[in-house]
Design an enzyme around this catalytic site. Structure first.
Site: not given
Length: 258
Positions: A138, A151
């Protein structure tokens, strides 16, 4: 017949979202796809669609957080030419409000599960002196933002692991690609953004899942090091790496849109 004809591709997190779209595209290119996720009913639906289109597909329901099962599943699948580590999830909470249970769950899926599946495939790939490992990371792994501390930490770990693995495998015929997308229009945000504030803030800039899947499929069995999407966001992460304090001050309000 297609570019991936007869290639054996294992995709985790394939019951929906990006993983499901990757399954359709790889199968359409002639690959025999092996799909894993927790939801067997959804996997069977994806398989039915692929078979209906003339493709080849088998499903192996599997929760990647159960890392001891990774090797058993890989043995059932058999040799794997391409592993796409797509399984993952996020929960957007402040560091103070996030729970240790959420931390444990995210690391078990996003990091430990990815590593376990990779280790399960590596011996076969090393023996064949060929293969491709694609890890879905990501932009959050490059640029951490408020309410994504846990995250972002998992995706930083994925990038660190992938970069080291790539160097270890140099000269073996095995490629390692990391995919670093910004927010994608998938069910990811039903868990990550339960109140819907983040989606409302950045909805206009969200990536189309089919377009991301097309980029990834085109990179299968190539030496592509990274796929960074969208370009403008990747430019922002590069600027941040060079001038972190400047970016945090300049873009502070934007980065807090969760």
């Amino acid at each position: 017949m297609g570019r991936l004809t007869d290639k054996r591709i294992w995709i985790t997190g394939a019951s929906g979202g990006l993983g499901e779209r990757l399954a359709y595209l790889c199968a359409a290119e002639g690959a025999h796809v092996f799909l894993s996720a927790r939801r067997e009913d959804r996997l069977q639906e994806v398989k039915k669609t692929i078979i209906g289109r003339g493709g080849r597909c088998d499903v192996f329901p599997f929760d990647v957080s159960n890392i001891e099962e990774a090797e058993d599943v890989r043995r059932l699948i058999g040799p794997v030419d391409v592993l796409i580590n797509n399984a993952g999830f996020g929960i957007f909470e402040t560091a103070a409000d996030s729970s240790l249970e959420d931390m444990k769950a995210m690391f078990e899926v996003n990091v430990y599960g990815l590593i376990a599946c990779t280790k399960a495939c590596l011996p076969v790939m090393l023996h064949a002196n060929s293969g491709h490992i694609i890890n879905i990371a990501s932009q959050a792994g490059k640029l951490a933002t408020p309410k994504s501390s846990l995250y972002s930490a998992t995706k930083h770990a994925v990038l660190g692991y992938s970069n080291a693995l790539r160097m270890e495998l140099a000269g073996t015929g095995i490629s390692v690609t990391t995919v670093n997308p910004g927010p994608i229009q998938t069910d990811f945000f039903t868990i990550a953004d339960k109140e819907g504030g983040y989606v409302k803030s950045v909805g206009r800039w969200m990536l189309d899942a089919d377009s991301v899947a097309e980029r990834i499929t085109a990179a299968v069995l190539t030496n592509k090091r990274e796929i960074n999407l969208p370009r403008w966001m990747n430019a922002g992460t590069k600027l941040y790496q060079l001038f972190p304090s400047f970016v945090e001050k300049l873009a502070g309000r934007v980065l807090k849109k969760k």
